[in-house]
Design a protein around this motif. Structure first.
Motif, PDB file in Angstrom:
ATOM      1  N   PHE A 149      -4.652 -19.023  -1.811  1.00 55.69           N
ATOM      2  CA  PHE A 149      -5.234 -17.812  -2.382  1.00 55.69           C
ATOM      3  C   PHE A 149      -5.817 -16.929  -1.278  1.00 55.69           C
ATOM      4  O   PHE A 149      -5.611 -15.722  -1.258  1.00 55.69           O
ATOM      5  N   ARG A 150      -6.535 -17.534  -0.331  1.00 53.92           N
ATOM      6  CA  ARG A 150      -7.106 -16.776   0.788  1.00 53.92           C
ATOM      7  C   ARG A 150      -6.001 -16.147   1.628  1.00 53.92           C
ATOM      8  O   ARG A 150      -6.122 -15.002   2.063  1.00 53.92           O
ATOM      9  N   HIS A 151      -4.915 -16.874   1.863  1.00 51.44           N
ATOM     10  CA  HIS A 151      -3.789 -16.306   2.621  1.00 51.44           C
ATOM     11  C   HIS A 151      -3.214 -15.099   1.894  1.00 51.44           C
ATOM     12  O   HIS A 151      -2.871 -14.087   2.518  1.00 51.44           O
ATOM     13  N   ALA A 152      -3.100 -15.190   0.585  1.00 53.21           N
ATOM     14  CA  ALA A 152      -2.559 -14.069  -0.197  1.00 53.21           C
ATOM     15  C   ALA A 152      -3.480 -12.857  -0.129  1.00 53.21           C
ATOM     16  O   ALA A 152      -3.023 -11.716   0.014  1.00 53.21           O
ATOM     17  N   VAL A 153      -4.782 -13.083  -0.194  1.00 48.81           N
ATOM     18  CA  VAL A 153      -5.730 -11.970  -0.127  1.00 48.81           C
ATOM     19  C   VAL A 153      -5.705 -11.326   1.252  1.00 48.81           C
ATOM     20  O   VAL A 153      -5.739 -10.099   1.383  1.00 48.81           O
ATOM     21  N   ILE A 154      -5.621 -12.129   2.306  1.00 48.08           N
ATOM     22  CA  ILE A 154      -5.522 -11.585   3.668  1.00 48.08           C
ATOM     23  C   ILE A 154      -4.247 -10.764   3.812  1.00 48.08           C
ATOM     24  O   ILE A 154      -4.255  -9.661   4.379  1.00 48.08           O
ATOM     25  N   ALA A 155      -3.143 -11.268   3.299  1.00 48.72           N
ATOM     26  CA  ALA A 155      -1.868 -10.543   3.384  1.00 48.72           C
ATOM     27  C   ALA A 155      -1.942  -9.225   2.623  1.00 48.72           C
ATOM     28  O   ALA A 155      -1.412  -8.206   3.085  1.00 48.72           O
ATOM     29  N   LEU A 156      -2.605  -9.233   1.478  1.00 47.86           N
ATOM     30  CA  LEU A 156      -2.767  -7.999   0.706  1.00 47.86           C
ATOM     31  C   LEU A 156      -3.534  -6.955   1.517  1.00 47.86           C
ATOM     32  O   LEU A 156      -3.123  -5.802   1.617  1.00 47.86           O
ATOM     33  N   GLY A 157      -4.640  -7.359   2.103  1.00 46.80           N
ATOM     34  CA  GLY A 157      -5.437  -6.437   2.915  1.00 46.80           C
ATOM     35  C   GLY A 157      -4.661  -5.903   4.107  1.00 46.80           C
ATOM     36  O   GLY A 157      -4.707  -4.704   4.418  1.00 46.80           O
TER      37      GLY A 157
ATOM     38  N   GLY B 227      -1.398  -5.640   4.385  1.00 49.02           N
ATOM     39  CA  GLY B 227      -0.337  -4.756   3.896  1.00 49.02           C
ATOM     40  C   GLY B 227      -0.865  -3.378   3.538  1.00 49.02           C
ATOM     41  O   GLY B 227      -0.241  -2.359   3.852  1.00 49.02           O
ATOM     42  N   ILE B 228      -2.014  -3.327   2.915  1.00 49.11           N
ATOM     43  CA  ILE B 228      -2.611  -2.033   2.567  1.00 49.11           C
ATOM     44  C   ILE B 228      -2.997  -1.269   3.825  1.00 49.11           C
ATOM     45  O   ILE B 228      -2.788  -0.057   3.920  1.00 49.11           O
ATOM     46  N   LEU B 229      -3.547  -1.988   4.816  1.00 47.36           N
ATOM     47  CA  LEU B 229      -3.913  -1.337   6.078  1.00 47.36           C
ATOM     48  C   LEU B 229      -2.681  -0.751   6.764  1.00 47.36           C
ATOM     49  O   LEU B 229      -2.693   0.398   7.224  1.00 47.36           O
ATOM     50  N   LEU B 230      -1.606  -1.518   6.823  1.00 50.14           N
ATOM     51  CA  LEU B 230      -0.372  -1.008   7.433  1.00 50.14           C
ATOM     52  C   LEU B 230       0.177   0.182   6.648  1.00 50.14           C
ATOM     53  O   LEU B 230       0.664   1.155   7.233  1.00 50.14           O
ATOM     54  N   GLY B 231       0.087   0.117   5.334  1.00 45.44           N
ATOM     55  CA  GLY B 231       0.530   1.236   4.507  1.00 45.44           C
ATOM     56  C   GLY B 231      -0.275   2.496   4.774  1.00 45.44           C
ATOM     57  O   GLY B 231       0.272   3.596   4.866  1.00 45.44           O
ATOM     58  N   ALA B 232      -1.600   2.347   4.913  1.00 46.98           N
ATOM     59  CA  ALA B 232      -2.458   3.507   5.190  1.00 46.98           C
ATOM     60  C   ALA B 232      -2.114   4.124   6.532  1.00 46.98           C
ATOM     61  O   ALA B 232      -2.030   5.351   6.670  1.00 46.98           O
ATOM     62  N   VAL B 233      -1.892   3.290   7.509  1.00 46.48           N
ATOM     63  CA  VAL B 233      -1.548   3.799   8.839  1.00 46.48           C
ATOM     64  C   VAL B 233      -0.199   4.502   8.800  1.00 46.48           C
ATOM     65  O   VAL B 233      -0.042   5.619   9.299  1.00 46.48           O
ATOM     66  N   ALA B 234       0.791   3.869   8.179  1.00 48.25           N
ATOM     67  CA  ALA B 234       2.147   4.428   8.168  1.00 48.25           C
ATOM     68  C   ALA B 234       2.265   5.672   7.301  1.00 48.25           C
ATOM     69  O   ALA B 234       2.969   6.622   7.661  1.00 48.25           O
TER      70      ALA B 234
ATOM     71  N   LEU C 267      -7.050   4.069   0.033  1.00 47.68           N
ATOM     72  CA  LEU C 267      -6.389   2.987   0.778  1.00 47.68           C
ATOM     73  C   LEU C 267      -7.392   2.178   1.594  1.00 47.68           C
ATOM     74  O   LEU C 267      -7.287   0.946   1.674  1.00 47.68           O
ATOM     75  N   ILE C 268      -8.367   2.845   2.194  1.00 49.21           N
ATOM     76  CA  ILE C 268      -9.399   2.130   2.958  1.00 49.21           C
ATOM     77  C   ILE C 268     -10.199   1.227   2.016  1.00 49.21           C
ATOM     78  O   ILE C 268     -10.467   0.066   2.330  1.00 49.21           O
ATOM     79  N   GLY C 269     -10.571   1.756   0.861  1.00 47.39           N
ATOM     80  CA  GLY C 269     -11.312   0.948  -0.103  1.00 47.39           C
ATOM     81  C   GLY C 269     -10.510  -0.247  -0.590  1.00 47.39           C
ATOM     82  O   GLY C 269     -11.022  -1.365  -0.677  1.00 47.39           O
ATOM     83  N   LEU C 270      -9.225  -0.024  -0.893  1.00 49.41           N
ATOM     84  CA  LEU C 270      -8.367  -1.125  -1.342  1.00 49.41           C
ATOM     85  C   LEU C 270      -8.202  -2.192  -0.269  1.00 49.41           C
ATOM     86  O   LEU C 270      -8.089  -3.379  -0.568  1.00 49.41           O
ATOM     87  N   GLN C 271      -8.209  -1.774   0.967  1.00 44.42           N
ATOM     88  CA  GLN C 271      -8.072  -2.717   2.067  1.00 44.42           C
ATOM     89  C   GLN C 271      -9.400  -3.410   2.364  1.00 44.42           C
ATOM     90  O   GLN C 271      -9.427  -4.574   2.747  1.00 44.42           O
TER      91      GLN C 271
END
Length: 177
Positions: free
Chosen positions: A39-47, A49-56, A132-136
């Protein structure tokens, strides 16, 4: 809403997701060790992914529009990466390492600066970046709470520290503006 009031609202809202994630983590109890890790790995991956999306989606296109392809921008990006690496290495050597918490703090501050700069430039994507920052920040707050609790910090103290981080967003956002 215009200017500084908008930045304060957006950065405070994005920053409030940090203690909200910590609060949710303080009330989440998963008994099986393997399930908790996954579960922790999934939450880290979500964060991440959102960070990369915000940057891109937001930061890179806006930066290219206003800065062009300036070579100094690349050097600043690399210098920032080396600075963050050096800080985490220093903390690890001195046995104060909390990579999730440190990473959360060290990306929230530049994100707030960027959000303020984006608003000052009159970009349409300011609200999108704030969301996006908040979601991350939410999954980062969740995992940082878990990390600090695993290091035997009291739950109330961890949540208070996370709450104290929220005003840093508006301060850095206004500075970026």
């Amino acid at each position: 809403m215009a200017g500084i009031a908008e930045i304060v609202l957006f950065t405070a809202g994005a920053g409030a997701c940090i203690p909200l994630g910590g609060y949710i983590a303080s009330h989440t109890h998963i008994r099986q060790q393997w399930l908790e890790q996954e579960f922790r790995h999934a939450v880290i991956a979500l964060g991440a992914g959102i960070l990369l999306g915000a940057v891109a989606m937001v930061l890179v296109p806006e930066a290219l529009q206003y800065l062009g392809y300036a070579p100094w921008a690349t050097l600043l990006l690399l210098a920032g990466g080396l600075l963050f690496y050096g800080l985490e290495r220093y903390l690890d050597i001195h046995r104060h390492s909390a990579p999730q918490f440190t990473g959360m703090l060290l990306d929230f501050l530049p994100e707030s600066l960027a959000l303020g700069g984006l608003a000052a430039a009159g970009a349409d994507a300011t609200l999108l970046l704030a969301v996006l920052i908040g979601l991350q920040n939410f999954p980062e707050g969740f995992n940082a709470y878990q990390e600090l609790r695993s290091a035997s910090y009291p739950a109330k103290k961890v949540l208070l520290v996370m709450l104290a981080l929220v005003p840093l967003g508006p301060a850095f956002g206004v500075t970026g503006y």
